[in-house]
Design a protein around this motif. Structure first.
Motif, short mmCIF file in Angstrom:
data_model
loop_
_atom_site.label_atom_id
_atom_site.label_comp_id
_atom_site.label_asym_id
_atom_site.label_seq_id
_atom_site.Cartn_x
_atom_site.Cartn_y
_atom_site.Cartn_z
N SER A 79 0.84 -1.20 0.00
CA SER A 79 0.00 0.00 0.00
C SER A 79 0.88 1.25 0.00
N PHE A 80 0.58 2.17 -0.89
CA PHE A 80 1.21 3.50 -0.86
C PHE A 80 0.42 4.41 -1.79
N SER A 81 0.69 5.71 -1.70
CA SER A 81 -0.01 6.68 -2.54
C SER A 81 0.99 7.70 -3.08
N ILE A 82 0.60 8.33 -4.19
CA ILE A 82 1.41 9.39 -4.80
C ILE A 82 0.52 10.59 -5.04
N SER A 83 0.92 11.74 -4.52
CA SER A 83 0.16 12.98 -4.72
C SER A 83 0.50 13.57 -6.07
N ASP A 139 25.24 6.91 -18.60
CA ASP A 139 26.42 7.46 -17.96
C ASP A 139 26.02 8.62 -17.06
N VAL A 140 26.93 9.05 -16.20
CA VAL A 140 26.58 10.02 -15.16
C VAL A 140 26.16 11.38 -15.71
N THR A 141 26.76 11.81 -16.82
CA THR A 141 26.40 13.13 -17.35
C THR A 141 24.99 13.13 -17.92
N VAL A 142 24.64 12.07 -18.66
CA VAL A 142 23.28 11.98 -19.20
C VAL A 142 22.29 11.69 -18.08
N GLN A 143 22.71 10.90 -17.09
CA GLN A 143 21.85 10.64 -15.93
C GLN A 143 21.46 11.94 -15.25
N ALA A 144 22.43 12.81 -15.04
CA ALA A 144 22.15 14.11 -14.42
C ALA A 144 21.18 14.91 -15.28
N LYS A 145 21.35 14.81 -16.61
CA LYS A 145 20.47 15.54 -17.53
C LYS A 145 19.04 14.99 -17.48
N ILE A 146 18.92 13.66 -17.42
CA ILE A 146 17.60 13.02 -17.37
C ILE A 146 16.89 13.35 -16.06
N LEU A 147 17.62 13.30 -14.95
CA LEU A 147 17.02 13.63 -13.66
C LEU A 147 16.52 15.08 -13.65
N LYS A 148 17.31 15.95 -14.25
CA LYS A 148 16.90 17.36 -14.34
C LYS A 148 15.65 17.50 -15.21
N LEU A 149 15.61 16.72 -16.31
CA LEU A 149 14.44 16.75 -17.21
C LEU A 149 13.20 16.22 -16.50
N LEU A 150 13.33 15.13 -15.75
CA LEU A 150 12.20 14.57 -15.03
C LEU A 150 11.70 15.53 -13.96
N LYS A 151 12.62 16.18 -13.27
CA LYS A 151 12.23 17.18 -12.27
C LYS A 151 11.48 18.34 -12.93
N SER A 152 12.00 18.77 -14.09
CA SER A 152 11.39 19.88 -14.82
C SER A 152 9.97 19.52 -15.26
N LEU A 153 9.79 18.29 -15.77
CA LEU A 153 8.47 17.83 -16.21
C LEU A 153 7.52 17.76 -15.02
N CYS A 154 8.03 17.28 -13.92
CA CYS A 154 7.21 17.17 -12.71
C CYS A 154 6.70 18.54 -12.27
N GLN A 155 7.56 19.55 -12.36
CA GLN A 155 7.20 20.89 -11.92
C GLN A 155 6.30 21.60 -12.94
N GLU A 156 6.63 21.48 -14.23
CA GLU A 156 5.87 22.18 -15.27
C GLU A 156 4.48 21.61 -15.45
N LEU A 157 4.36 20.29 -15.54
CA LEU A 157 3.08 19.65 -15.87
C LEU A 157 2.40 19.03 -14.67
N ARG A 158 3.03 19.17 -13.48
CA ARG A 158 2.52 18.53 -12.26
C ARG A 158 2.37 17.03 -12.47
N THR A 159 3.32 16.45 -13.19
CA THR A 159 3.34 15.01 -13.43
C THR A 159 3.83 14.29 -12.18
N SER A 160 3.13 13.23 -11.81
CA SER A 160 3.55 12.40 -10.69
C SER A 160 4.48 11.31 -11.23
N ILE A 161 5.48 10.95 -10.44
CA ILE A 161 6.46 9.95 -10.89
C ILE A 161 6.65 8.88 -9.83
#
Length: 561
Positions: A27-31, A187-209
């Motif tokens: 059991s868990f939930s995501i806002s 690799d770590v450089t693209v990983q950092a870029k993807i994490l930043k992209l996912l954070k950006s999407l989460c903030q812009e579109l209020r997407t839950s992850i």
């Protein structure tokens, strides 16, 4: 209101031997707009939980025995097939763990990224879909897509395929993103870029992850809350900071301790068994202390690579791609050379070229002074026994039609190891136990194992011919930190007891620093920098190497470990 609410989910697998409770009362939930990290051992039920959400389970043997999954107030377990199809890839998208088996080999990468827009009618024309797909691919780091519009999945590196999977999941701007190990092959450089992209999407579109990962450093950087699973159950749930600074369950404490970090260096990593009060499985014991400074058989330049070049020609444009472009390397006997660099830099191609698994254009590969590029086929077979590879992708590198016993005994039979079938079977049992599996796994097939378990089988297969040199191509990238610690300790011990030499290819620089004696940094097919491990990690000479080091998830950056 929560975007996703899971209540007492039970997903069991009915096998011939037993009922496996893969998910047992979760059991868990995501806002809305929240990032929830889901961590745990390989086989703990993380991926099965994600697959249950989208009804992507193999039925039979899988069956959802009970529970509720509410998305936007609707119970997905009661939804019709038509309703689920309308949700998949649009409102709920998923980044799968294994890009090679999830991408269609008959369609170009660009077509596959554009396909969700067309299927869900989100664009008026296919041209618009392709333009948006190209833009999204470039956003996630596939910069060369303009020159490779018609490229197929097999023409991309493992990391590039993972980026394409992420682009496909994000292109419809979903409300909920299920990310199952989305940065594992990066690799770590693209990983950092993807994490930043996912954070950006989460903030812009209020997407839950729902972010599933075995990398606690990554989870610490992106997640708001963390849920920890162990043997199908949730053992701890808390805010990210509280969970990492004040864990209460012994298993959670073990996961944090098992992770190699850039700041700390230990010769032997702790394992989950050390914290859970279990007796660890027997593993080879080194006869001398494990130490990078050991002089055991440390003769210089046992394997030498001189001016090696491997070029590929694109079928349509006839453009020459210099995957390996004039590389010089030396590997000492009984030592580990770490090979790092961005995805597509030529690391895997170089490793395969050294093993003569890829045709080279020019250069020399000297093994104990003998150029193996010039030897004939019969001589090469004897060398095959002495050199092995642990492939990057455990899903694609295991034959689905062979049992684990057949997988492990086949190389023995080819190279004349073991007098008969019974003897080879006993050797296979010993290998399984060495890598933390059991004898009752012999008769199973690859699809019956989790990703981390499959990679352990690949390690066992590589050891089946008693090799002297092993290329470890991202061999722990698919493993959670607890299993990773076991395998890294195992590889360390085997290196001493069997006098093995490793070419250790990885995008995880923390793991490389723990394992390697020397490091070579690759960029665009060339060696950017080469030297001792501490010299490269602590005092990089080039800006590119410095960028790699700066992209590593570290305790000093998160401040919560």
């Amino acid at each position: 209101m929560n975007d996703l609410n899971i209540k007492n989910l039970q997903t069991f697998f009915h096998t011939r031997e037993e009922i496996v409770k893969a998910v047992d009362g979760v059991s868990f939930s995501i806002s809305k707009g929240e990032v929830l990290g889901l961590v745990g051992e390989s086989g703990s039920g993380k991926s099965v939980t994600c697959h249950s959400l989208l009804n992507l389970l193999p039925i039979p043997p899988a069956k959802i025995e009970g529970g509720e999954i509410f998305f936007k107030g609707n119970n997905l377990l009661q939804a019709t097939s038509k309703n689920m199809r309308s949700l998949r890839g649009k409102s709920i998208s998923m980044v799968f763990q294994d890009p090679m088996s999830c991408l269609n080999p008959y369609m170009s990468v660009l077509e596959q990224v554009a396909e969700p827009l067309i299927i869900h009618g989100l664009v008026p024309t296919q041209k618009d879909a392709r333009e948006q797909a190209m833009e999204m691919l470039q956003r996630v780091g596939v910069d060369k897509i303009k020159d490779r519009e018609n490229a197929y999945p097999h023409e991309f590196s493992g990391g590039m395929r993972q980026r394409a999977m992420i682009a496909m999941a994000l292109i419809t701007k979903p409300e909920l993103l299920l990310a199952d190990e989305p940065t594992t092959a990066l690799d770590v450089t693209v990983q950092a870029k993807i994490l930043k992209l996912l954070k950006s999407l989460c903030q812009e579109l209020r997407t839950s992850i729902l972010f599933v990962s075995h990398d606690l450093g990554v989870v610490a950087e992106i997640a708001d809350r963390v849920v920890v699973m162990y043997r199908g159950k949730v053992v701890e749930e808390n805010s990210t900071k509280e969970l990492f600074t004040s864990p209460s369950h012994p298993y959670v404490k073990a996961l944090i301790a098992c992770r190699p970090t850039f700041e700390t260096s230990v010769e032997k990593l702790p394992t989950v068994d050390d914290f859970m009060g279990q007796s660890p499985k027997s593993t080879p014991t080194a006869k001398v202390p494990i130490s990078k400074s050991s002089n055991l058989n440390s003769q210089d330049s046992w394997i030498q690579v001189k001016n090696l070049a491997v070029h590929f020609v694109q079928s349509e444009s006839r453009k020459v791609i210099k995957a390996v472009d004039g590389v010089d390397l030396s590997i000492s006997k009984g030592k580990t050379l770490g090979l790092v660099g961005e995805s597509g830099s030529g690391k895997t191609t170089l490793g395969r070229a050294i093993l003569q698994l890829t045709q080279i254009n020019s250069g020399e590969i000297l093994w104990d002074g003998k150029d193996i590029v010039k030897i004939n086929v019969s001589e090469l077979l004897s060398f095959r026994k002495r050199m092995q590879i642990i492939f990057q992708d455990p899903y694609a590198s295991l034959n689905p039609r062979l049992t684990i016993e057949q997988t492990l005994t086949e190389p023995m039979k080819v190279h004349g190891i073991g007098g008969n079938r019974s003897e080879r079977s006993n050797l296979a049992v010993e290998l399984l136990e060495e890598v933390g599996l059991e004898s009752n796994h012999l008769k199973r097939y690859p699809h019956e194992f989790s990703g981390g378990q499959r990679q352990r089988i690949c390690v066992a297969r590589a050891l089946s011919t008693e090799p002297e040199f092993v290329v470890c191509d991202e061999c722990v990238s698919a493993m959670d930190v607890s299993v990773q610690a076991q395998v890294l300790n195992l590889l360390h011990e085997l290196q001493i007891s069997r006098n093995l030499t490793y070419l250790f290819i990885s995008h995880d620089l923390c793991v490389v620093r723990h394992m390697a004696d020397d490091i070579a940094v690759m960029r665009s097919g060339r060696i950017e920098e080469f030297g001792k491990v501490d010299e490269i990690c602590l005092h990089p000479k080039t800006s590119y190497t410095q960028e790699l080091m700066d992209s590593i998830p570290r305790t000093s950056k998160t401040g919560i470990f």
